[in-house]
Design an enzyme around this catalytic site. Structure first.
Site, PDB file in Angstrom:
ATOM      1  N   HIS A  87      39.631   4.164  13.432  1.00 31.33           N
ATOM      2  CA  HIS A  87      38.573   4.392  12.450  1.00 31.33           C
ATOM      3  C   HIS A  87      38.786   3.479  11.243  1.00 31.33           C
ATOM      4  O   HIS A  87      37.852   2.844  10.752  1.00 31.33           O
ATOM      5  CB  HIS A  87      38.576   5.850  11.985  1.00 31.33           C
ATOM      6  CG  HIS A  87      37.754   6.774  12.826  1.00 31.33           C
ATOM      7  ND1 HIS A  87      38.122   7.130  14.099  1.00 31.33           N
ATOM      8  CD2 HIS A  87      36.572   7.414  12.578  1.00 31.33           C
ATOM      9  CE1 HIS A  87      37.219   7.970  14.601  1.00 31.33           C
ATOM     10  NE2 HIS A  87      36.276   8.150  13.696  1.00 31.33           N
ATOM     11  N   HIS A 130      45.122  11.708  11.262  1.00 33.10           N
ATOM     12  CA  HIS A 130      46.067  10.599  11.094  1.00 33.10           C
ATOM     13  C   HIS A 130      46.981  10.830   9.908  1.00 33.10           C
ATOM     14  O   HIS A 130      46.634  11.552   8.967  1.00 33.10           O
ATOM     15  CB  HIS A 130      45.319   9.272  10.888  1.00 33.10           C
ATOM     16  CG  HIS A 130      44.700   8.721  12.123  1.00 33.10           C
ATOM     17  ND1 HIS A 130      45.432   8.122  13.127  1.00 33.10           N
ATOM     18  CD2 HIS A 130      43.404   8.675  12.531  1.00 33.10           C
ATOM     19  CE1 HIS A 130      44.617   7.732  14.093  1.00 33.10           C
ATOM     20  NE2 HIS A 130      43.379   8.056  13.751  1.00 33.10           N
TER      21      HIS A 130
END
Length: 324
Positions: free
Chosen positions: A94, A141
């Site tokens: 991302h 993350h």
């Protein structure tokens, strides 16, 4: 792999802001923003963004499955997403995609259109930062994953930028471009790193490379038989936007996205039907659809068709409807 934690949202502004920001790094954004750029802003800008996006994302996805760094532990982290939880963490794709798309758009347009340099730089920084922060907020993350993804993307952008024009020229003029654009991504997809368990990274990578392959073939065909390569008949950005121009932009977008979504739905059904008949499995058999010999052709054919339609058929439809 599922998250069973319950949570209470205490700040709805942050919750919806970062849920929305996370979506800016997913398929729904790619399938709308990249075609929108091609239909309404500039063909050359769109080509460069797609080239950078596909290369950056392939390297990011493969790096995940080579490094095999786990995502944050849950608990203590609360994960707000489920689909990508089976993937590894480092680097954050991302973060890579957001950095690549925002800054490649900025770099590709800053010398072509008149707008404040600082404004473009801030917009690219804010966009990529929001997506990066969303990966921390959603628990998908670590800080290191996000920083690593952004840095890798930045380095790849710096390495690719000097070769942009050369790559673009070759993809538009080389007679072997269509063959190269299909064969090389397929080889990469079929030789994707193998994991001990199923992860959506191979399917997502095939989706990205398939869409880029179809679009690249479309760019080549357009250059050979339709519009000149280095010019765009589309809208050239400027301020203020007149009402008639905005209406045309929206009309082009909605016509185009309808064709794109219809293509995706039809091709998914057709390709899955053919593969189901060939390998003798019911269409709802999720495990069968995850097999290499099914997943790669299914995803690649579907999304290469989407890329081709978006770059060849949709512009012809726009011209036919008087939207150019």
């Amino acid at each position: 792999q599922g998250c069973t934690q319950k949570y209470i949202v205490k700040n709805y502004f942050y919750y919806y802001l970062f849920k929305f920001s996370a979506a800016l790094g997913e398929e729904i954004f790619y399938i709308t923003f990249l075609p929108f750029t091609y239909w309404n802003i500039d063909h050359s800008v769109s080509r460069r963004m797609i080239i950078v996006w596909s290369i950056v994302m392939y390297i990011g996805q493969v790096s995940k499955d080579i490094l095999k760094w786990p995502r944050p532990l849950s608990p203590p982290v609360v994960k707000l997403e489920m689909r990508t939880n089976a993937e590894y963490g480092m680097p954050s794709t991302h973060a890579m995609a957001a950095t690549a798309i925002s800054f490649s758009f900025f770099i590709a347009t800053m010398n072509q259109y008149k707008y404040p340099f600082e404004l473009g730089l801030v917009a690219a920084f804010v966009f990529s930062t929001l997506v990066c922060l969303s990966r921390l907020y959603t628990g998908m993350h670590t800080v290191l994953d996000v920083i690593g993804g952004a840095l890798i993307s930045a380095v790849l952008l710096m390495l690719l930028y000097p070769a942009w024009d050369t790559i673009d020229h070759l993809l538009l003029t080389n007679p072997f471009c269509p063959l190269f654009s299909i064969v090389v991504p397929l080889i990469l997809c079929y030789n994707y790193p193998k994991l001990d368990y199923y992860s959506p990274t191979r399917g997502d990578t095939t989706t990205i490379l398939g869409a880029a392959a179809g679009a690249t073939v479309g760019f080549w065909l357009n250059n050979q038989y339709a519009a000149p390569a280095y010019t765009s008949k589309s809208f050239q950005p400027g301020f203020p936007l007149v009402t008639s121009t905005m209406v045309l932009m929206l009309a082009r977008f909605f016509v185009g996205i309808l064709v794109v979504l219809l293509t995706r739905w039809v091709m998914k059904s057709v390709v899955l039907g053919v593969l189901g008949y060939r390998y003798q499995f019911p269409l709802r058999d999720l495990e069968a659809r995850r097999r290499l010999e099914v997943e790669v052709p299914y995803k690649f054919v579907t999304y290469s068709s989407v890329g081709f339609m978006a770059t060849v058929i949709v512009p012809l439809l726009h011209e036919l409807l008087g939207l150019m």
